[in-house]
Design an enzyme around this catalytic site. Structure first.
Site, PDB file in Angstrom:
ATOM      1  N   LYS A 249       0.812  -1.223   0.000  1.00  0.00           N
ATOM      2  CA  LYS A 249       0.000   0.000   0.000  1.00  0.00           C
ATOM      3  C   LYS A 249       0.838   1.262   0.000  1.00  0.00           C
ATOM      4  O   LYS A 249       0.638   2.158  -0.801  1.00  0.00           O
ATOM      5  CB  LYS A 249      -0.791   0.023   1.306  1.00  0.00           C
TER       6      LYS A 249
ATOM      7  N   ARG B 209      -8.980   2.815   9.327  1.00  0.00           N
ATOM      8  CA  ARG B 209      -8.507   1.510   9.755  1.00  0.00           C
ATOM      9  C   ARG B 209      -9.599   0.713  10.448  1.00  0.00           C
ATOM     10  O   ARG B 209      -9.412  -0.434  10.779  1.00  0.00           O
ATOM     11  CB  ARG B 209      -7.404   1.788  10.751  1.00  0.00           C
TER      12      ARG B 209
ATOM     13  N   ARG C 134      10.920  -7.085   4.611  1.00  0.00           N
ATOM     14  CA  ARG C 134      11.054  -5.653   4.850  1.00  0.00           C
ATOM     15  C   ARG C 134      11.807  -5.388   6.153  1.00  0.00           C
ATOM     16  O   ARG C 134      12.573  -4.434   6.256  1.00  0.00           O
ATOM     17  CB  ARG C 134       9.664  -4.993   4.915  1.00  0.00           C
TER      18      ARG C 134
ATOM     19  N   ARG D 162      11.911  -1.043  11.740  1.00  0.00           N
ATOM     20  CA  ARG D 162      10.660  -0.712  12.411  1.00  0.00           C
ATOM     21  C   ARG D 162      10.448  -1.652  13.579  1.00  0.00           C
ATOM     22  O   ARG D 162      10.455  -2.861  13.419  1.00  0.00           O
ATOM     23  CB  ARG D 162       9.490  -0.829  11.426  1.00  0.00           C
TER      24      ARG D 162
ATOM     25  N   ARG E 196      -0.532  -7.715  13.882  1.00  0.00           N
ATOM     26  CA  ARG E 196      -1.044  -6.683  12.965  1.00  0.00           C
ATOM     27  C   ARG E 196      -1.975  -7.291  11.925  1.00  0.00           C
ATOM     28  O   ARG E 196      -2.950  -6.666  11.514  1.00  0.00           O
ATOM     29  CB  ARG E 196       0.118  -5.947  12.288  1.00  0.00           C
TER      30      ARG E 196
END
Ligand code: AMP
Length: 188
Positions: A14, A90, A129, A135, A146
């Site tokens: 996204k 969200r 990633r 992160r 998540r």
């Protein structure tokens, strides 16, 4: 004017696609995740409150998010050029808030675009990633949380926008450039 909502699970691509599309359309890319990470980095009051939720893979409470979005959508660039929303809404309460806010300021969105990627590919992509970014919410446990939060709270938005007849789905499990091409065809 182009105003788009980007939906899709964490790891669907996204953010990357929203950024590319925003640049090619010449409109702001508004990512609530990016705004929150900047706040965390600066250790603002909002950042300090949001951090604990983000690190666990939970949604930051609406009370902290809604004002942030109201302020951002009222800024000049967004008023004048439009936007791509990435990571907001969200949950259904956020979607309802957005609808009310837009009615209030006389705007509307063109489309809500869902980038679809199979669940097992999402975990692999996010772990990949994690190797290149730093992160704190990209550890395997938090990634899985998540994805559950996405299924429980965000996926119902597909139905929400389907009912308004603005939902479009794009297969996100392809080469980056191919996905971009499909998105551009949808938007232009
Ligand atoms: P993202 O970069 O969109 O994956 O967002 C990273 C994290 O920021 C999420 O896991 C949430 O903790 C938080 N976050 C981002 N956008 C929202 C939102 N609209 N509502 C609540 N929490 C959010």
């Amino acid at each position: 004017m182009t105003r788009l909502i980007f939906l899709g699970a964490p790891g669907a691509g996204k953010g990357t696609q929203a950024q590319i599309l925003a640049a090619s359309c010449g409109i702001p890319h508004i990512s609530t995740g990016d705004i929150l990470r900047a706040q965390v980095k600066e250790q603002t009051e909002l950042g300090i409150q949001a951090q604990a939720f983000m690190n666990k893979g939970e949604l930051v409470p609406d009370a902290l998010i809604l004002d942030m979005i109201r302020v951002r959508l009222s800024q000049d660039d967004a008023i004048k050029a439009g936007w791509i929303l990435d990571g907001f809404p969200r949950n259904v309460a956020q979607a309802e808030f957005l609808d009310r806010l837009l009615t209030e300021i006389g705007q509307n969105y063109n489309l809500a675009i869902d980038l679809g990627v199979p669940q097992d590919r999402l975990v692999a992509r996010l772990l990949e990633r994690a190797k290149i970014q730093n992160r704190p919410d990209d550890t395997e446990d938090v990634i899985r949380r998540r994805l559950v939060v996405y299924d429980e709270q965000t996926a119902p938005l597909l139905d929400y926008y389907q009912r308004k007849d603005v939902l479009r789905s794009v297969d996100g499990d392809r080469e980056l450039a191919e996905v971009t091409h499909h998105l551009e065809a949808l938007v232009n």
